[in-house]
Design an enzyme around this catalytic site. Structure first.
Site, PDB file in Angstrom:
ATOM      1  N   HIS A  20       0.838  -1.198   0.000  1.00  0.00           N
ATOM      2  CA  HIS A  20       0.000   0.000   0.000  1.00  0.00           C
ATOM      3  C   HIS A  20       0.879   1.257   0.000  1.00  0.00           C
ATOM      4  O   HIS A  20       1.806   1.367   0.780  1.00  0.00           O
ATOM      5  CB  HIS A  20      -0.905  -0.020   1.227  1.00  0.00           C
ATOM      6  CG  HIS A  20      -1.905   1.074   1.244  1.00  0.00           C
ATOM      7  ND1 HIS A  20      -2.248   1.731   2.390  1.00  0.00           N
ATOM      8  CD2 HIS A  20      -2.636   1.647   0.255  1.00  0.00           C
ATOM      9  CE1 HIS A  20      -3.157   2.652   2.118  1.00  0.00           C
ATOM     10  NE2 HIS A  20      -3.403   2.615   0.819  1.00  0.00           N
ATOM     11  N   ASP A  28       7.010   8.038 -20.795  1.00  0.00           N
ATOM     12  CA  ASP A  28       7.317   8.137 -22.218  1.00  0.00           C
ATOM     13  C   ASP A  28       8.795   7.786 -22.414  1.00  0.00           C
ATOM     14  O   ASP A  28       9.527   7.564 -21.444  1.00  0.00           O
ATOM     15  CB  ASP A  28       6.957   9.524 -22.768  1.00  0.00           C
ATOM     16  CG  ASP A  28       7.699  10.677 -22.107  1.00  0.00           C
ATOM     17  OD1 ASP A  28       8.862  10.498 -21.664  1.00  0.00           O
ATOM     18  OD2 ASP A  28       7.125  11.781 -22.037  1.00  0.00           O
ATOM     19  N   HIS A  96       6.555  19.541 -13.625  1.00  0.00           N
ATOM     20  CA  HIS A  96       7.328  18.463 -14.245  1.00  0.00           C
ATOM     21  C   HIS A  96       8.633  18.225 -13.481  1.00  0.00           C
ATOM     22  O   HIS A  96       9.062  17.073 -13.321  1.00  0.00           O
ATOM     23  CB  HIS A  96       7.610  18.787 -15.713  1.00  0.00           C
ATOM     24  CG  HIS A  96       8.240  17.661 -16.465  1.00  0.00           C
ATOM     25  ND1 HIS A  96       7.658  16.416 -16.587  1.00  0.00           N
ATOM     26  CD2 HIS A  96       9.416  17.586 -17.140  1.00  0.00           C
ATOM     27  CE1 HIS A  96       8.441  15.626 -17.303  1.00  0.00           C
ATOM     28  NE2 HIS A  96       9.524  16.313 -17.647  1.00  0.00           N
ATOM     29  N   TYR A 118       5.018  14.963 -21.916  1.00  0.00           N
ATOM     30  CA  TYR A 118       4.469  14.769 -20.571  1.00  0.00           C
ATOM     31  C   TYR A 118       3.590  13.529 -20.430  1.00  0.00           C
ATOM     32  O   TYR A 118       2.707  13.488 -19.571  1.00  0.00           O
ATOM     33  CB  TYR A 118       3.716  16.020 -20.106  1.00  0.00           C
ATOM     34  CG  TYR A 118       4.562  17.261 -20.193  1.00  0.00           C
ATOM     35  CD1 TYR A 118       5.606  17.475 -19.298  1.00  0.00           C
ATOM     36  CD2 TYR A 118       4.345  18.194 -21.197  1.00  0.00           C
ATOM     37  CE1 TYR A 118       6.407  18.601 -19.396  1.00  0.00           C
ATOM     38  CE2 TYR A 118       5.145  19.327 -21.304  1.00  0.00           C
ATOM     39  CZ  TYR A 118       6.168  19.526 -20.400  1.00  0.00           C
ATOM     40  OH  TYR A 118       6.964  20.644 -20.500  1.00  0.00           O
ATOM     41  N   ALA A 119       3.830  12.506 -21.228  1.00  0.00           N
ATOM     42  CA  ALA A 119       3.075  11.251 -21.123  1.00  0.00           C
ATOM     43  C   ALA A 119       3.731  10.377 -20.056  1.00  0.00           C
ATOM     44  O   ALA A 119       4.387   9.373 -20.346  1.00  0.00           O
ATOM     45  CB  ALA A 119       3.017  10.546 -22.471  1.00  0.00           C
ATOM     46  N   ASN A 120       3.561  10.810 -18.809  1.00  0.00           N
ATOM     47  CA  ASN A 120       4.148  10.139 -17.656  1.00  0.00           C
ATOM     48  C   ASN A 120       3.142  10.165 -16.515  1.00  0.00           C
ATOM     49  O   ASN A 120       2.448  11.160 -16.323  1.00  0.00           O
ATOM     50  CB  ASN A 120       5.416  10.871 -17.191  1.00  0.00           C
ATOM     51  CG  ASN A 120       6.414  11.069 -18.305  1.00  0.00           C
ATOM     52  OD1 ASN A 120       6.975  10.115 -18.816  1.00  0.00           O
ATOM     53  ND2 ASN A 120       6.628  12.321 -18.692  1.00  0.00           N
TER      54      ASN A 120
END
Length: 129
Positions: A20, A28, A96, A118-120
């Site tokens: 947990h 990316d 970021h 920013y594909a994270n």
């Protein structure tokens, strides 16, 4: 051989070992991976596999309690943001630069072939009970 779920043995093991609040990152192909953080590199070529596909498949096999995203995704990458929003869990947004700092605490970073800005996402593990 497994019949259902993720076939990648490294990802399956990481998910099974999560406790947990542990975190993993789906990234990316350009996100820097900090020294000391485990990496599972799925990138085959630009765009393959996609961020959207990896998020969908991993989240289907993981108890996700919350996600963390870079604020910049809102303006720069609505497609990636929409994929994460479909998880229907609380979202936290940070710069970021702050996002990159948080990746240092992840159990693993899964690198996709995604080549859009920013594909994270940081996935925070929940519990199944």
């Amino acid at each position: 051989m497994k019949r259902h779920g993720i076939l990648n043995s490294q990802i399956s093991k990481v998910l099974a070992d999560l406790g947990h609040t542990d975190t993993i990152v789906i990234a990316d192909c350009g996100l820097p991976i900090p020294a000391g953080v485990a990496r599972i590199d799925l990138a085959l070529e630009l765009g393959t596999p996609s961020f959207v596909d990896v998020v969908r498949i991993v989240a289907d096999d993981m108890a996700v309690e919350q996600v963390t995203l870079a604020t910049e995704i809102k303006a720069a990458n609505p497609v990636a943001l929409e994929a994460v929003m479909k998880l229907d869990v609380p979202q936290d947004y940070v710069s970021h630069e702050a996002f990159k700092e948080l990746t240092k605490q992840a159990k693993v970073i899964i690198r996709t072939g995604e080549a859009t800005p920013y594909a994270n996402v940081i996935l925070h593990a929940g519990v199944i009970f």
